[in-house]
Design a protein around this motif. Structure first.
Motif, mmCIF file in Angstrom:
data_model
loop_
_atom_site.group_PDB
_atom_site.id
_atom_site.type_symbol
_atom_site.label_atom_id
_atom_site.label_comp_id
_atom_site.label_asym_id
_atom_site.label_seq_id
_atom_site.Cartn_x
_atom_site.Cartn_y
_atom_site.Cartn_z
ATOM 1 N N GLY A 1 -1.814 6.391 -1.686
ATOM 2 C CA GLY A 1 -2.303 7.325 -0.676
ATOM 3 C C GLY A 1 -2.551 8.724 -1.198
ATOM 4 O O GLY A 1 -2.780 9.648 -0.424
ATOM 5 N N TYR B 1 -10.639 7.937 9.098
ATOM 6 C CA TYR B 1 -9.509 7.335 8.373
ATOM 7 C C TYR B 1 -9.203 5.933 8.929
ATOM 8 O O TYR B 1 -8.888 5.006 8.183
ATOM 9 N N ASP C 1 0.879 -1.167 0.000
ATOM 10 C CA ASP C 1 0.000 0.000 0.000
ATOM 11 C C ASP C 1 0.916 1.216 0.000
ATOM 12 O O ASP C 1 1.496 1.553 1.027
ATOM 13 N N ASP D 1 -9.332 2.168 6.870
ATOM 14 C CA ASP D 1 -8.236 1.199 6.823
ATOM 15 C C ASP D 1 -8.674 -0.184 7.313
ATOM 16 O O ASP D 1 -8.192 -1.210 6.816
ATOM 17 N N ASN E 1 -4.474 11.845 -2.505
ATOM 18 C CA ASN E 1 -5.817 12.277 -2.135
ATOM 19 C C ASN E 1 -6.522 12.903 -3.328
ATOM 20 O O ASN E 1 -5.981 13.790 -3.986
HETATM 21 N N1 ARG Z 1 -4.238 9.370 1.998
HETATM 22 C C1 ARG Z 1 -3.384 9.291 3.136
HETATM 23 C C2 ARG Z 1 -2.614 10.577 3.314
HETATM 24 O O1 ARG Z 1 -2.416 11.345 2.383
HETATM 25 C C3 ARG Z 1 -2.374 8.171 3.040
HETATM 26 C C4 ARG Z 1 -2.926 6.789 2.941
HETATM 27 C C5 ARG Z 1 -1.922 5.757 3.314
HETATM 28 N N2 ARG Z 1 -2.409 4.392 3.236
HETATM 29 C C6 ARG Z 1 -3.230 3.860 4.121
HETATM 30 N N3 ARG Z 1 -3.644 2.629 3.931
HETATM 31 N N4 ARG Z 1 -3.651 4.499 5.173
HETATM 32 O O2 ARG Z 1 -2.163 10.842 4.433
#
Ligand code: ARG
Length: 582
Positions: free
Chosen positions: A120, A323, A117, A327, A122
Motif C-alpha cells: 500500500g 480508490y 495485500d 480495489d 504510495n
Molecule cells: N495506498 C493505500 C494507502 O496508503 C493503501 C492500500 C491498501 N490496500 C488496498 N488493497 N486497498 O492508504
C-alpha cells in the motif's frame, strides 16, 4: 501432526475406553501447575449426555489414564475436573523428538491459496510510519501462513493511480513544460526521454503540489484532468506515470528490504486497472451499476445495516476512478491470474468502511465465488505520547526511513561490546532497531493502538526485540563453546524451570493456532518472551559449561539447542533478523 495433538487423540481414545465419547477434545493447559499441568474438563458435558454423575465419570476416566505411564499425578478436583501431569521420562522423549526437527511439531492447515495485500505504499511519496504496521503484520502473517502450510504470496499493491500522481505530474509539467511527455505530436520512444528527476525530487514535489492545489483552483483542476488522462492510459501521461513509478519503486523496495519485508507480487493500482474492462463487463452483466448525477455508483447498503452504508463510488462525474474501483479491478485481476481461496487485506482499521463497500460490491457483482474469503485484517495506530497518531516534532508525517534511523541511534547506544565498532556497529544497530520496532508493533493485539516509546522498545531487558535477539545470540554462543561436548539427547533433567521450558515447547502448536485464527501475532510475541525468559532463568540458575555431571550437562546443551532452534524459527516468522553478535 504436533505431539500435543497426538497426545490429545490418545487421551480421547483413553476416554473412550472408559466408556465415553467426546467429539472434540482438547487438553487445557492449567494455570495451577501445582495441581496439574493440564486439565480435562469434559466430565461435566459428558454427564449431561450420559445422565451420570460428573465426578463418577471423571473417576472412571482417571482410572484408565493411570494405566498409561506417560501420565502422573492424575486426580479429580471439584465436581469433576481432571488434573493431569506428564511423567519426566515422557517429557524427555517429547523434547528429543521435537529436537530432531522443530518444523515437524507443527499442525499444518489445509493448503489454501492466499494473497496477502500488505504494502500500500504510495508512489512519489515517501513510505511513512502509517505503512509500518501493514508491513510488519502482513509480512509476519505471510510467514506464519507459509509455516502452517498455506500457499501464501504477498502483494505490494502500490498506490499509483490516484490524484496524488495527478498533482505530481502537474507540477512536473510546470517545471519542465518542454518534456516530450506533454507534446501531443511526439512520436518517439518515451523510454529514451531524459527525465531530470530523482526520487528525492519526487518526495519534494508532492507536498509542494499538494499545497499549491489547496490555494489554486485552476492548478487543482488541471491535476484532476491529468489524473483522468493517465487513468485512461493516454499516451505521454501514462508513460510519464510509469517512469515515476519506476523511480519511486526502487526506493520503496529499499525501505521494505530494510524492514525485512519482501513481496512476491509488485503490482500497482495502475497495473490492476488494466482489468477494468473485465470488471466493467461483470458489473454490467450483474446490473449493479447505478447512475447518480453523472457518476456511476454501486449500492451496497443492506436492510439489516445499523450504521449508514454509503454507495461505492465507481466512476466519478469527471470520469476518474476512485480508490474503491481500483480495489475492485484488483480482485478481478487476482481472480484471473492467481485464483486465490482467500485475500487478506492488512490495512489500517480506519479503512474498514472502504473494505466493507468493496467486499459487498464484489459479492453483488460476483467478482469471486461465494466461498472465496475476503478479509480486512485491520490494525490500530502507532501513537505518540499525546495519544494521537505518531508525528514528527513539527506535526508532519514521519517518513519510515527517518523513524528507522531514529531507533537505530537509540539501539546503537545500547551496544556496548568493545569489539563491535564503526560500520559494523551501525549495521548491527540497524538490525536491532528493526527488531525493536517490529516486536513492539507485533506485541499488542493487532487492533489495539500503542504508544511509540523509543527507550522502552530498545531496552535490552524486558519484553523487547533487543532482549530476544540478545538472548538468542547468547544461546548460540553457548552452543559454540559446547561444540566439543558430545550432546545428542536429553536423558536427564532436574528442576522446575526445565519443566517449564519443556511444557512451553510442547504447547507451541496452541500458540500458532491462536495466531492464525485471530490473524494477530501477539500470541507468538508473548510466547517468544515466555520461552526466552524461562530459558534465561534456567541459564542463570545453572553453570552449563562448568557442570560436572556429564549426563546433565549434555542434556542441558541439547535443551539449549532446542530453545535456540525454536527461537530462530519464531523470530523468523515475526520477520526479525538475528545479527551475528551484539
Ligand atoms: N495506498 C493505500 C494507502 O496508503 C493503501 C492500500 C491498501 N490496500 C488496498 N488493497 N486497498 O492508504
Amino acid at each position: 501432526m504436533s505431539i500435543l495433538k497426538e497426545l490429545e487423540q490418545d487421551v480421547k481414545k483413553i476416554i473412550k475406553k472408559a466408556g465415553y465419547d467426546v467429539e472434540r477434545f482438547t487438553l487445557e493447559t492449567s494455570n495451577r501447575r501445582d495441581l496439574g499441568e493440564y486439565q480435562i474438563n469434559d466430565a461435566m458435558q459428558l454427564a449431561k449426555v450420559y445422565h451420570q454423575n460428573p465426578r463418577e465419570i471423571a473417576e472412571k476416566i482417571v482410572k484408565e489414564l493411570e494405566q498409561d505411564d506417560r501420565f502422573v499425578n492424575v486426580n479429580v478436583a471439584g465436581p469433576g475436573f481432571i488434573n493431569i501431569s506428564l511423567s519426566d521420562s515422557y517429557i524427555k522423549d517429547i523434547l528429543n523428538k521435537i529436537n530432531e526437527d522443530v518444523y515437524t511439531n507443527i499442525d499444518k492447515k489445509k493448503s489454501k491459496k492466499v494473497i496477502i495485500d500488505y504494502g500500500g505504499a504510495n508512489v512519489a511519496k515517501a513510505l511513512h510510519v502509517g505503512h509500518l504496521r501493514s508491513a510488519n503484520i502482513g509480512e509476519a502473517l505471510k510467514r506464519l501462513a507459509l509455516l502452517l502450510g498455506y500457499d501464501a504470496v504477498g502483494d505490494a499493491h502500490l498506490g499509483d493511480f490516484g490524484r496524488p500522481l495527478g498533482l505530481v505530474i502537474k507540477e512536473i509539467k510546470d517545471m519542465y513544460p518542454d518534456l516530450p511527455y506533454f507534446d501531443e505530436n511526439y512520436k518517439g520512444d518515451y523510454s529514451e526521454v531524459e527525465l531530470p528527476i530523482t526520487n528525492e525530487d519526487l518526495e519534494r514535489i508532492y507536498p509542494l503540489a499538494s499545497n499549491k492545489a489547496k490555494e489554486d483552483e485552476a492548478y487543482l483542476e488541471e491535476a484532476r484532468e491529468i489524473t483522468v488522462k493517465f487513468q485512461q492510459y493516454e499516451r505521454g501521461y501514462y508513460d510519464l506515470l510509469k517512469r515515476i513509478v519506476d523511480i519511486s519503486k526502487e526506493d520503496i523496495k529499499k525501505t521494505y528490504e530494510e524492514l525485512n519485508v519482501h513481496f512476491e507480487i509488485w503490482n500497482g493500482e495502475s497495473d490492476e486497472m488494466k482489468y477494468f474492462e473485465e470488471l466493467n463487463e461483470q458489473c454490467e452483466k450483474t446490473k449493479v451499476l447505478t447512475d447518480s448525477e453523472g457518476a456511476k455508483i454501486i449500492e451496497v447498503a443492506k436492510e439489516e445495516d445499523k450504521a449508514p452504508m454509503p454507495p461505492l463510488m465507481y466512476i466519478k462525474s469527471n470520469g476518474s476512478v476512485s480508490y474503491d474501483t481500483t480495489d475492485l479491478a484488483t480482485i478481478v485481476e487476482r481472480k484471473i491470474n492467481v485464483n486465490p481461496d482467500e485475500i487478506w487485506y492488512v490495512v489500517d482499521g480506519r479503512q474498514s468502511l472502504h473494505f466493507e463497500q468493496v467486499f459487498r460490491a464484489s459479492r453483488r457483482a460476483k467478482l469471486v465465488e461465494d466461498d472465496v474469503v475476503l478479509e480486512h485484517v485491520g490494525f490500530g495506530t502507532m501513537n505518540g505520547k499525546d495519544g494521537k497518531p505518531f508525528k514528527t516534532r513539527d506535526g508532519g508525517v514521519m517518513p519510515l526511513k527517518t523513524l528507522i534511523n531514529l531507533v537505530s541511534e537509540e539501539t546503537e547506544k545500547r551496544i556496548t561490546s568493545e569489539d563491535i565498532q564503526g560500520e559494523e556497529k551501525k549495521n548491527i544497530a540497524k538490525i536491532v532497531a528493526v527488531a525493536a520496532l517490529k516486536y513492539a508493533d507485533l506485541l499488542p493485539f493487532r487492533s489495539t493502538d500503542y504508544i511509540f516509546e523509543i527507550e522502552k522498545f530498545s531496552d535490552l531487558d524486558g519484553k523487547t526485540g533487543p532482549y530476544l535477539l540478545y538472548s538468542t545470540i547468547r544461546m548460540k554462543s553457548l552452543l559454540k563453546k559446547a561444540e566439543k561436548i558430545s550432546a545428542k539427547e536429553i536423558t536427564k533433567l532436574k528442576g522446575d524451570t526445565e519443566k517449564d521450558i519443556a511444557l512451553t515447547i510442547l504447547n507451541l502448536p496452541l500458540t500458532l493456532d491462536k495466531a492464525i485464527e485471530t490473524k494477530s501475532l501477539n500470541e507468538i510475541a508473548e510466547y517468544l518472551y515466555k520461552l526466552t525468559s524461562s530459558y534465561n532463568k534456567f541459564y542463570a540458575e545453572n553453570k552449563i559449561i562448568g557442570e560436572e555431571d556429564e549426563e546433565l550437562q549434555s542434556s542441558w546443551i541439547v535443551l539449549t539447542s532446542l530453545v535456540y532452534k525454536i527461537n530462530t524459527m519464531l523470530l523468523d516468522v515475526l520477520g526479525m533478523s538475528i545479527p551475528e553478535k551484539m
